[in-house]
Scaffold this active site. Sequence first.
Site, PDB file in Angstrom:
ATOM      1  CG  ASP A  26      -3.598   4.227  -2.524  1.00 23.95           C
ATOM      2  OD1 ASP A  26      -2.776   3.367  -2.139  1.00 23.95           O
ATOM      3  OD2 ASP A  26      -4.641   4.475  -1.891  1.00 23.95           O
ATOM      4  CG  ASP A  58      -1.919   1.107   1.233  1.00 24.62           C
ATOM      5  OD1 ASP A  58      -2.058   1.798   0.208  1.00 24.62           O
ATOM      6  OD2 ASP A  58      -2.581   1.306   2.273  1.00 24.62           O
TER       7      ASP A  58
END
Length: 287
Positions: free
Chosen positions: A200, A45
Site C-alpha cells: 500500500d 494510493d
Amino acid sequence: MLHLNSSRSISDPSDPDAQLTANNGEYLVNISLGTPPFPIVAIADTGSDIIWTQCKPCTDCYKQDAPLFDPKSSSSYRTVSCSSNVIGCGHDNAGTFSPKGSGIVGLGGGPASLVSQLGSSIGGKFSYCMVPYAAAKPTSLMNFGTNAVVSGNGVLSTPLISDPSQPTFYFLQLEAVSVGSKKIAFQGSSIGGSGNIIIDSGTTLTLVPTDFFSQLSDAVETQVTGGTKTSDPEGFFSLCYDKVVCLAFYANDQLSIYGNVAQQNFLIGYDLPKQTLSFKPTDCTNT
C-alpha cells in the site's frame, strides 16, 4: 477529464507519467482535472480505488493550500450515478490529510481506479520509485505502460495475489524478514487467497502482527551498535534511538500492510496481466 503530466489526457495516454513528491508520510501525484485542465496534487494510493478531489462548494473540507476545483469552470463536468467509474468531487471530507494535497488518486485493482480506467492503453502496467522523505530532491516519476516495465540487473519479482472478494488490494505472500544473520519467519494469517500482506503506497508504516513485531524489534535492537536507545516524544513508536530515529514498523493484528517507508529507494513495477510485482534497488532521486 483527467490529465497526466498536464499535456496527456486519460483518453490518449500514450505511456503517460506523473510527478511523485514525498510529503510527510505520503506521496503526492501531480495530475490535472477538467476542461480546461485544472492542476491538483493528490495522494497516490494503491490501497484504494476512487479518484477524488475537494470541490466547490465545500460543506466541510479539510484545509488545503491550493485552490479548490470548481466544477462550474469545467466544460467536461457532468453529474453521474454513484455506480459510474468517474472521478469524483468531495464536498464533505474528513481525515488526517496534509494541506499540500487535495484528494486521492486510487491506484488499486478495483474498476474505479486510475489503473483500471486506463485499461488496455497501459497494458495493466505501472511503476513508481519513492524517494526518502528527507531527500534533498523530493520528487521522482510514476510511469504507466511500457515505460513502467522494471528490468535489468538486481530485479526480483514475486506473485501478485488477487482476491475476488477484495479486488482493491494487491496481496503478497511474505515468507520472512532478515535482520543481520537472523531470519524471522512471518506467520501472518492468510487474508487474500494465499496472500498474507497487502502492499500500500498510501500507508506510511509497515503493519505486522504483534508476535512478529516483538521478534523483529528484538532482532533490530541486537544489531544496532553505537546508538543510544531513547523514547519517542510522541509516544507512538516503541523502538527509537538518539536523534529520534525509529523502527518504521507497527504492531497490528487486524491487517498486515507493507507501507511506503519500506518501499523507499526501490523501483517497484506492477504487471497486472502477468500478476507479478517487481523490485529493483534504485536511487529514486535519480529517476
